[in-house]
Design a protein around this motif. Structure first.
Motif, short mmCIF file in Angstrom:
data_model
loop_
_atom_site.label_atom_id
_atom_site.label_comp_id
_atom_site.label_asym_id
_atom_site.label_seq_id
_atom_site.Cartn_x
_atom_site.Cartn_y
_atom_site.Cartn_z
N ILE A 153 0.86 -1.19 0.00
CA ILE A 153 0.00 0.00 0.00
C ILE A 153 0.89 1.23 0.00
CG2 ILE A 153 -1.79 1.26 1.27
CD1 ILE A 153 -2.35 -1.46 2.71
N ALA A 154 0.52 2.21 -0.82
CA ALA A 154 1.27 3.48 -0.82
C ALA A 154 0.80 4.33 0.36
CB ALA A 154 1.05 4.22 -2.14
N GLY A 155 1.43 4.12 1.51
CA GLY A 155 1.02 4.82 2.73
C GLY A 155 1.63 6.22 2.83
N SER A 156 1.15 6.96 3.76
CA SER A 156 1.64 8.33 3.96
C SER A 156 3.09 8.38 4.41
CB SER A 156 0.77 9.06 5.01
OG SER A 156 -0.57 9.09 4.60
N PHE A 157 3.56 7.28 5.04
CA PHE A 157 4.92 7.25 5.56
C PHE A 157 5.81 6.28 4.79
CE2 PHE A 157 2.00 8.30 9.01
CZ PHE A 157 2.47 9.54 9.37
N GLY A 158 5.35 5.86 3.59
CA GLY A 158 6.13 4.94 2.77
C GLY A 158 5.32 3.71 2.44
N PRO A 159 5.91 2.79 1.72
CA PRO A 159 5.22 1.54 1.37
C PRO A 159 4.86 0.76 2.63
CG PRO A 159 7.22 1.84 0.07
CD PRO A 159 7.27 2.87 1.15
N VAL A 160 3.66 0.15 2.64
CA VAL A 160 3.15 -0.52 3.84
C VAL A 160 2.48 -1.82 3.44
CG1 VAL A 160 1.50 -0.36 5.74
CG2 VAL A 160 2.76 1.66 5.04
N ILE A 161 2.66 -2.84 4.30
CA ILE A 161 1.88 -4.07 4.20
C ILE A 161 1.08 -4.18 5.50
CG2 ILE A 161 1.96 -6.59 4.13
CD1 ILE A 161 4.48 -6.40 2.48
N VAL A 162 -0.22 -4.47 5.38
CA VAL A 162 -1.11 -4.54 6.54
C VAL A 162 -1.58 -5.97 6.74
CG1 VAL A 162 -3.31 -3.79 7.49
CG2 VAL A 162 -1.86 -2.16 6.28
N HIS A 163 -1.60 -6.38 8.02
CA HIS A 163 -2.09 -7.70 8.40
C HIS A 163 -3.21 -7.52 9.43
CE1 HIS A 163 -1.96 -12.02 9.07
NE2 HIS A 163 -1.88 -11.82 10.38
N VAL A 164 -4.28 -8.33 9.33
CA VAL A 164 -5.46 -8.15 10.18
C VAL A 164 -5.84 -9.46 10.86
CG1 VAL A 164 -7.94 -7.67 10.17
CG2 VAL A 164 -6.40 -6.24 8.86
N THR A 165 -6.14 -9.36 12.18
CA THR A 165 -6.69 -10.51 12.94
C THR A 165 -7.85 -10.01 13.79
OG1 THR A 165 -5.25 -10.15 14.86
CG2 THR A 165 -4.38 -11.54 13.08
N ASP A 166 -8.52 -10.92 14.45
CA ASP A 166 -9.56 -10.62 15.44
C ASP A 166 -10.57 -9.58 14.95
OD1 ASP A 166 -8.22 -12.32 17.18
OD2 ASP A 166 -7.00 -10.69 17.99
N VAL A 167 -11.31 -9.92 13.93
CA VAL A 167 -12.31 -9.02 13.38
C VAL A 167 -13.62 -9.16 14.16
CG1 VAL A 167 -13.70 -8.43 11.35
CG2 VAL A 167 -11.29 -9.12 11.09
N SER A 168 -14.10 -8.03 14.68
CA SER A 168 -15.40 -8.00 15.37
C SER A 168 -16.34 -7.13 14.55
CB SER A 168 -15.26 -7.42 16.78
OG SER A 168 -14.45 -8.24 17.57
N PRO A 169 -17.34 -7.70 13.89
CA PRO A 169 -18.23 -6.93 13.01
C PRO A 169 -19.00 -5.85 13.78
CG PRO A 169 -18.50 -9.30 12.69
CD PRO A 169 -17.70 -9.12 13.93
N ALA A 170 -19.44 -4.87 13.05
CA ALA A 170 -20.27 -3.82 13.64
C ALA A 170 -21.60 -4.43 14.09
CB ALA A 170 -20.50 -2.71 12.63
N SER A 171 -22.16 -3.87 15.13
CA SER A 171 -23.46 -4.35 15.63
C SER A 171 -24.34 -3.16 15.97
CB SER A 171 -23.27 -5.24 16.87
OG SER A 171 -22.67 -4.49 17.91
N VAL A 172 -25.63 -3.33 15.79
CA VAL A 172 -26.60 -2.27 16.06
C VAL A 172 -27.62 -2.79 17.07
CG1 VAL A 172 -28.32 -0.71 15.08
CG2 VAL A 172 -26.32 -1.36 13.73
#
Length: 629
Positions: A340-359
């Motif tokens: 990803i072309a981030g604001s502070f340079g090239p970036v790779i993002v990794h994601v865990t523990d996703v909690s969906p939005a709830s209403v």
């Protein structure tokens, strides 16, 4: 009184005027000499007069200083309650006495000296840290002064300073005094002691009737019933008058739809960010991860730890970089992004523990919404309700009638002035307790009392309906309490007698260990205690004082820290710290002592000077100025 003067004169201009004045002469001994003086003068000392203009200017300045300190405008009546007029007059009389003496001695200040003193006054330093003329002029103007007036006043201050320096400027602390204070503060003592608990006294029988009656009569005030007042209270706060049941489901639904975000818990993800210095390295790492290497392994290969990349569990709006936020919240759980072309340079993002939005569904928050809407409506209608109730009271309606008409409740309590009932238990839920009890005990039965305001915008009305005067409770009513108190006092007396006997045994040469053994008690040793030491938990302040009451071997019996306990102690050793005349750590204390001596000398001089010169006050003119300010 000097502290009072300083309290109300903390501004830099006021500090200049009182720089050398040690005593407030609001009570400076001329009250019996308030002879009338003519002209436009408030007071006269010797041949020096204090004009009404000078007093008015000084008084207004102090009034402004006090108002700034309190954060509100002080009225003339409040200023008189603070004693401000006397403080200002006292200071001006003291200045006048010194001015009169300066004129008698023909003292003067050269222009060069005056310019130098003003130029080196740190109060006038600008941003550069040196004298700033523009700032100087602005500061004078903001304090109601012009340059000419200030220069004249500063010139008078410098003359007074000459007198003060000649009287007390050279005073130094005698070595003997400094040594004595050093010894007092630093001397350390080691003591050995035993703690004698009340359980040592076991042979106290129940009191007979004569003992009980005698103890009751000697301590009757301990069981005296305080004055009780019965108070009817009508409290109206937004919560008291809100009617959630009057809010329709449709109105609640409308609020729910308009404030959907309030009932929505946004999606959260645990996000990790791997930032690179160049795009080629980032792409190579991304390809390795696509080829099966884990995100954490890629970090390790680059010499980083997983904690270095951890952004935490966040909502999307908490990620500063929009590109990173969009990528992170578009990934599947446990997935890794492309570069990803981030604001502070090239970036790779990794994601865990996703909690969906709830209403939260409407039905689960409907009652909460109705309470909120009802409370808002009640707040908006409070003024009208308050006026309606006041009109009803003016028309003769009782609090019970008003409460019934407005669906409120009258609370009736019977309390003493501290908020306790007849049994001495605290009465709960008294609204605006401090203000209400104060007002109720200043009122009477049948009096219409002013309403009180609560912190949440509500109003409290009250009536005193009955007064039960303070009275002595008969012995039969408090017999159990008197018996318990007698037993406790008797145990304390007998234990104190045992402690005194133990002390006398020490004085006759018996060892503390032998005394302790006779009571089956341990001996405790406390070392390096000074007069300023906080006593150990089992040692009382009285014991610490007793430890410094005599030489090695001194014994004492004193009350312990726990109610009824006794301590028997003996001084085992005394350690004195050598006195070093040039000890830098004592410089501040030595200077404080020197300042105190100089202040005392100057105080005596000014007092005698005023007695010699005499002072008269024009009370008529003084009251005119105070009333006009």
């Amino acid at each position: 009184m000097l502290n009072t003067m300083r309290k109300y004169a903390s501004g830099w201009v006021a500090q200049i005027f009182i720089v050398l004045l040690i005593v407030s002469f609001g009570v400076w001994g001329v009250a019996g000499a308030l002879t009338g003086i003519g002209g436009n003068y408030v007071a006269q000392v010797g041949s020096t007069e204090i004009s009404a203009v000078s007093f008015d200017r000084a008084y207004r300045r102090e009034l402004q200083n006090l108002s700034r300190q309190l954060g509100q405008q002080v009225t003339p009546d409040q200023a008189r309650a603070f004693g401000l007029p006397n403080q200002v007059l006292g200071r001006l009389v003291t200045e006048a006495a010194l001015d009169d003496q300066a004129n008698t001695l023909s003292l003067g200040v050269s222009q060069d000296t005056l310019v130098r003193e003003i130029a080196h006054d740190p109060a006038f330093n600008g941003p550069s840290g040196t004298f700033d003329r523009a700032y100087f002029v602005e500061l004078l103007r903001s304090n109601g002064l012009n340059e000419d007036d200030y220069v004249l006043e500063r010139q008078a201050v410098e003359k007074r300073k000459q007198i003060a320096d000649s009287i007390s400027g050279g005073a130094t602390v005698p070595v003997a005094l400094s040594q004595a204070l050093h010894t007092y503060q630093t001397q350390a003592r080691t003591i050995r002691y035993i703690v004698m608990p009340t359980t040592l006294v076991t042979d106290v029988a129940a009191p007979n009737q004569d003992e009980l009656t005698a103890y009751y009569n000697d301590n009757k005030a301990n069981w005296r019933a305080p004055e009780l007042r019965t108070i009817s209270i009508l409290k109206m706060t937004p919560a008291d008058v809100s009617r959630p049941e009057d809010i329709t489901d449709a109105d609640a639904q409308k609020y729910y739809d308009a404030n959907a975000a309030q009932f929505t818990t946004p999606e959260t993800r645990h996000v990790f960010q791997f930032v690179f210095t160049d795009a080629s390295t980032a792409k190579a790492t991304a390809d390795q991860i696509k080829g099966g290497e884990t995100f954490e392994a890629a970090l390790t290969a680059a010499g980083k730890q997983i904690s270095d990349a951890d952004l935490g569990v966040v909502t999307k709006d908490k990620l500063i970089d929009p590109a990173v936020a969009d990528a992170a919240f578009a990934l599947a759980p446990n997935a890794t992004s492309d570069v990803i072309a981030g604001s502070f340079g090239p970036v790779i993002v990794h994601v865990t523990d996703v909690s969906p939005a709830s209403v939260k569904p409407f039905d689960s928050v409907k009652d909460e919404i109705k309470k909120t809407l009802a409370l808002t409506a009640a707040r908006n209608d409070m003024a009208n309700l308050r006026d309606s109730i006041e009109d009803a009271r003016a028309g003769g309606a009782t609090l019970d009638e008003i409460a019934k008409n407005n669906k409120l409740t009258v609370q009736t309590i019977s309390v003493d002035q501290s908020g306790k009932d007849a049994s001495g238990n605290a009465v709960a839920d008294i609204p605006v307790q401090a203000a209400l009890l104060k007002a109720a005990f200043e009122s009477d039965v049948g009096i219409d009392n002013a309403a009180l305001q609560t912190d949440d915008g509500g109003t409290v009305w009250f009536n005193v309906t009955d007064i039960s005067p303070a009275h002595d409770r008969p012995l039969d009513e408090v017999k159990d309490k008197v018996a318990a108190a007698w037993t406790k006092a008797t145990i304390a007396d007998r234990l104190a007698a045992k402690a005194k006997e133990a002390k006398e045994r020490l004085a006759k040469g018996e060892t503390l260990d032998a005394v302790a053994a006779s009571f089956n008690l341990p001996v405790v040793t406390a070392q390096k205690l000074t007069r300023g030491t906080k006593p150990p938990a089992d040692l009382s302040v009285d014991a610490l004082k007793a430890a410094f009451a005599g030489p090695v071997g001194t014994a004492a019996a004193v009350p312990g820290p726990n109610d009824g306990d006794q301590i028997v102690l003996q001084v085992e050793a005394i350690d004195d710290t050598p006195y070093l005349a040039n000890d830098a750590s004592r410089a501040a204390l030595t200077q404080q002592l020197a300042d105190a001596m100089q202040n005392d000398l100057l105080q005596q001089y000014v007092t005698e000077l005023q007695n010699e010169l005499g002072a008269t006050v024009n009370q008529t003119k003084l009251q005119q100025v105070i009333g006009a300010s």
